[in-house]
Motif scaffolding. Sequence first.
Motif, PDB file in Angstrom:
ATOM      1  N   VAL A 194      -4.616  11.078 -14.682  1.00  0.00           N
ATOM      2  CA  VAL A 194      -4.160  12.316 -15.326  1.00  0.00           C
ATOM      3  C   VAL A 194      -3.356  11.940 -16.566  1.00  0.00           C
ATOM      4  O   VAL A 194      -2.411  11.145 -16.475  1.00  0.00           O
ATOM      5  CB  VAL A 194      -3.298  13.168 -14.377  1.00  0.00           C
ATOM      6  N   SER A 195      -3.709  12.485 -17.694  1.00  0.00           N
ATOM      7  CA  SER A 195      -3.015  12.187 -18.937  1.00  0.00           C
ATOM      8  C   SER A 195      -1.536  12.564 -18.837  1.00  0.00           C
ATOM      9  O   SER A 195      -1.190  13.654 -18.382  1.00  0.00           O
ATOM     10  CB  SER A 195      -3.663  12.951 -20.093  1.00  0.00           C
ATOM     11  N   GLY A 196      -0.659  11.635 -19.246  1.00  0.00           N
ATOM     12  CA  GLY A 196       0.772  11.893 -19.228  1.00  0.00           C
ATOM     13  C   GLY A 196       1.442  11.581 -17.909  1.00  0.00           C
ATOM     14  O   GLY A 196       2.663  11.728 -17.783  1.00  0.00           O
ATOM     15  N   ILE A 197       0.669  11.129 -16.936  1.00  0.00           N
ATOM     16  CA  ILE A 197       1.191  10.853 -15.602  1.00  0.00           C
ATOM     17  C   ILE A 197       0.944   9.388 -15.250  1.00  0.00           C
ATOM     18  O   ILE A 197      -0.138   8.853 -15.493  1.00  0.00           O
ATOM     19  CB  ILE A 197       0.512  11.743 -14.530  1.00  0.00           C
ATOM     20  N   THR A 198       1.957   8.752 -14.683  1.00  0.00           N
ATOM     21  CA  THR A 198       1.833   7.378 -14.180  1.00  0.00           C
ATOM     22  C   THR A 198       1.987   7.372 -12.671  1.00  0.00           C
ATOM     23  O   THR A 198       2.896   8.023 -12.132  1.00  0.00           O
ATOM     24  CB  THR A 198       2.888   6.456 -14.817  1.00  0.00           C
ATOM     25  N   THR A 199       1.097   6.657 -11.990  1.00  0.00           N
ATOM     26  CA  THR A 199       1.229   6.453 -10.548  1.00  0.00           C
ATOM     27  C   THR A 199       1.349   4.960 -10.279  1.00  0.00           C
ATOM     28  O   THR A 199       0.721   4.130 -10.947  1.00  0.00           O
ATOM     29  CB  THR A 199       0.029   7.025  -9.771  1.00  0.00           C
ATOM     30  N   VAL A 200       2.173   4.653  -9.280  1.00  0.00           N
ATOM     31  CA  VAL A 200       2.380   3.270  -8.842  1.00  0.00           C
ATOM     32  C   VAL A 200       2.181   3.249  -7.340  1.00  0.00           C
ATOM     33  O   VAL A 200       2.811   4.032  -6.616  1.00  0.00           O
ATOM     34  CB  VAL A 200       3.794   2.768  -9.204  1.00  0.00           C
ATOM     35  N   SER A 201       1.312   2.368  -6.847  1.00  0.00           N
ATOM     36  CA  SER A 201       0.933   2.392  -5.438  1.00  0.00           C
ATOM     37  C   SER A 201       0.913   1.000  -4.827  1.00  0.00           C
ATOM     38  O   SER A 201       0.652   0.007  -5.516  1.00  0.00           O
ATOM     39  CB  SER A 201      -0.457   3.016  -5.259  1.00  0.00           C
ATOM     40  N   ALA A 202       1.158   0.961  -3.514  1.00  0.00           N
ATOM     41  CA  ALA A 202       1.018  -0.268  -2.745  1.00  0.00           C
ATOM     42  C   ALA A 202       0.318   0.068  -1.437  1.00  0.00           C
ATOM     43  O   ALA A 202       0.548   1.139  -0.862  1.00  0.00           O
ATOM     44  CB  ALA A 202       2.378  -0.904  -2.473  1.00  0.00           C
ATOM     45  N   PRO A 203      -0.531  -0.840  -0.942  1.00  0.00           N
ATOM     46  CA  PRO A 203      -1.277  -0.551   0.275  1.00  0.00           C
ATOM     47  C   PRO A 203      -0.508  -0.909   1.542  1.00  0.00           C
ATOM     48  O   PRO A 203       0.252  -1.881   1.563  1.00  0.00           O
ATOM     49  CB  PRO A 203      -2.505  -1.457   0.132  1.00  0.00           C
ATOM     50  N   VAL A 204      -0.720  -0.130   2.576  1.00  0.00           N
ATOM     51  CA  VAL A 204      -0.261  -0.474   3.924  1.00  0.00           C
ATOM     52  C   VAL A 204      -1.493  -0.928   4.694  1.00  0.00           C
ATOM     53  O   VAL A 204      -2.464  -0.182   4.799  1.00  0.00           O
ATOM     54  CB  VAL A 204       0.393   0.729   4.631  1.00  0.00           C
ATOM     55  N   ARG A 205      -1.451  -2.167   5.209  1.00  0.00           N
ATOM     56  CA  ARG A 205      -2.626  -2.738   5.852  1.00  0.00           C
ATOM     57  C   ARG A 205      -2.430  -2.881   7.356  1.00  0.00           C
ATOM     58  O   ARG A 205      -1.310  -3.070   7.834  1.00  0.00           O
ATOM     59  CB  ARG A 205      -2.950  -4.102   5.222  1.00  0.00           C
ATOM     60  N   ASP A 206      -3.544  -2.785   8.066  1.00  0.00           N
ATOM     61  CA  ASP A 206      -3.485  -2.928   9.515  1.00  0.00           C
ATOM     62  C   ASP A 206      -3.559  -4.408   9.904  1.00  0.00           C
ATOM     63  O   ASP A 206      -3.545  -5.297   9.050  1.00  0.00           O
ATOM     64  CB  ASP A 206      -4.605  -2.118  10.188  1.00  0.00           C
ATOM     65  N   GLY A 207      -3.656  -4.660  11.210  1.00  0.00           N
ATOM     66  CA  GLY A 207      -3.658  -6.028  11.695  1.00  0.00           C
ATOM     67  C   GLY A 207      -4.831  -6.850  11.235  1.00  0.00           C
ATOM     68  O   GLY A 207      -4.785  -8.079  11.252  1.00  0.00           O
ATOM     69  N   ALA A 208      -5.915  -6.187  10.824  1.00  0.00           N
ATOM     70  CA  ALA A 208      -7.087  -6.895  10.315  1.00  0.00           C
ATOM     71  C   ALA A 208      -7.045  -7.056   8.797  1.00  0.00           C
ATOM     72  O   ALA A 208      -7.985  -7.569   8.198  1.00  0.00           O
ATOM     73  CB  ALA A 208      -8.358  -6.154  10.724  1.00  0.00           C
ATOM     74  N   GLY A 209      -5.964  -6.596   8.183  1.00  0.00           N
ATOM     75  CA  GLY A 209      -5.844  -6.711   6.738  1.00  0.00           C
ATOM     76  C   GLY A 209      -6.471  -5.578   5.967  1.00  0.00           C
ATOM     77  O   GLY A 209      -6.486  -5.594   4.740  1.00  0.00           O
ATOM     78  N   GLN A 210      -7.001  -4.571   6.665  1.00  0.00           N
ATOM     79  CA  GLN A 210      -7.643  -3.446   5.998  1.00  0.00           C
ATOM     80  C   GLN A 210      -6.599  -2.441   5.509  1.00  0.00           C
ATOM     81  O   GLN A 210      -5.624  -2.160   6.217  1.00  0.00           O
ATOM     82  CB  GLN A 210      -8.610  -2.747   6.952  1.00  0.00           C
ATOM     83  N   PRO A 211      -6.783  -1.875   4.314  1.00  0.00           N
ATOM     84  CA  PRO A 211      -5.844  -0.866   3.820  1.00  0.00           C
ATOM     85  C   PRO A 211      -6.070   0.469   4.529  1.00  0.00           C
ATOM     86  O   PRO A 211      -7.150   1.046   4.440  1.00  0.00           O
ATOM     87  CB  PRO A 211      -6.186  -0.762   2.329  1.00  0.00           C
ATOM     88  N   VAL A 212      -5.072   0.938   5.251  1.00  0.00           N
ATOM     89  CA  VAL A 212      -5.205   2.184   6.007  1.00  0.00           C
ATOM     90  C   VAL A 212      -4.398   3.320   5.389  1.00  0.00           C
ATOM     91  O   VAL A 212      -4.652   4.498   5.665  1.00  0.00           O
ATOM     92  CB  VAL A 212      -4.785   1.986   7.475  1.00  0.00           C
ATOM     93  N   MET A 213      -3.418   2.953   4.556  1.00  0.00           N
ATOM     94  CA  MET A 213      -2.584   3.943   3.876  1.00  0.00           C
ATOM     95  C   MET A 213      -2.175   3.385   2.521  1.00  0.00           C
ATOM     96  O   MET A 213      -2.340   2.197   2.254  1.00  0.00           O
ATOM     97  CB  MET A 213      -1.329   4.269   4.700  1.00  0.00           C
ATOM     98  N   ALA A 214      -1.633   4.257   1.693  1.00  0.00           N
ATOM     99  CA  ALA A 214      -1.039   3.823   0.433  1.00  0.00           C
ATOM    100  C   ALA A 214       0.250   4.606   0.210  1.00  0.00           C
ATOM    101  O   ALA A 214       0.289   5.827   0.416  1.00  0.00           O
ATOM    102  CB  ALA A 214      -1.999   4.039  -0.734  1.00  0.00           C
TER     103      ALA A 214
END
Length: 258
Positions: A194-214
């Motif tokens: 979105v123009s004018g908007i910045t997002t910063v994210s990090a993943p939450v991973r499960d025991g297998a290393g898969q990203p399940v949340m952010a």
Amino acid sequence: MAKEVGAVVAATRILRYLATHRRPAGVTEVARSLAINPSTCFNILRTLAGEGLVIFDTATKAYSPGLGLAELAASALDGVGAVRVVRPHLEALADRFGVTMTLWLRTGADRVVLVDRAEGSAMVRIHMSIGQRLPLLIGALGRCMAAHAGLEEAELARRYALLRSDALPPFATFLRQVAQARRQGYAVDADNFVSGITTVSAPVRDGAGQPVMAISAVDLSARLDRAATLRLGEAIAAAAEDVGRALGARPAANLSAA
């Protein structure tokens, strides 16, 4: 691949249609919009009404979402458990940086849904609605998901081509940003989604290393300079790692090869 049950698929599509339609709808409208047989649509709606998942207005002959859906949604979020675990982190980050913090849950192979948020104290704040759904690879959270989801480059390219945003970077740029997110533990999207908007994210991973949340922050780009974005990203990455440990994930050092 497990065989889908047609009636269940149709019922799910009907519930999603009513939830996003913003006004009551009759059987004919629902059936036509979803290309479902009118008789089948009527029987499903009547069953859903009997279970309290939709409400039938006898005066208008129209259906709308029922309280039963809210009860199911609340139970689902409680079942995730992570909402309660993440909430203090969201509030602390929102207060510390004055941004809107959000928690996105991965649903299925190609979507995320907003399940919680905390708003900072800035006079002008960005508000996002609980239940909002986004493509898995969109924005900063998409870089994080792509960094750890184990998808082949060809599949990433196919999904990326379907995205729509204000200024979608070239796929080659996206891949470089994915690699950077994998190295530093967080990703940044400045003015692309979105123009004018910045997002910063990090993943939450499960025991297998898969990203399940952010865990994501969203704010006006004018308020986030390079130094502020760096501090914010590192703080979100640390929070995501803490949440992952609390939910039983392996330490980040063991996930680097995943």
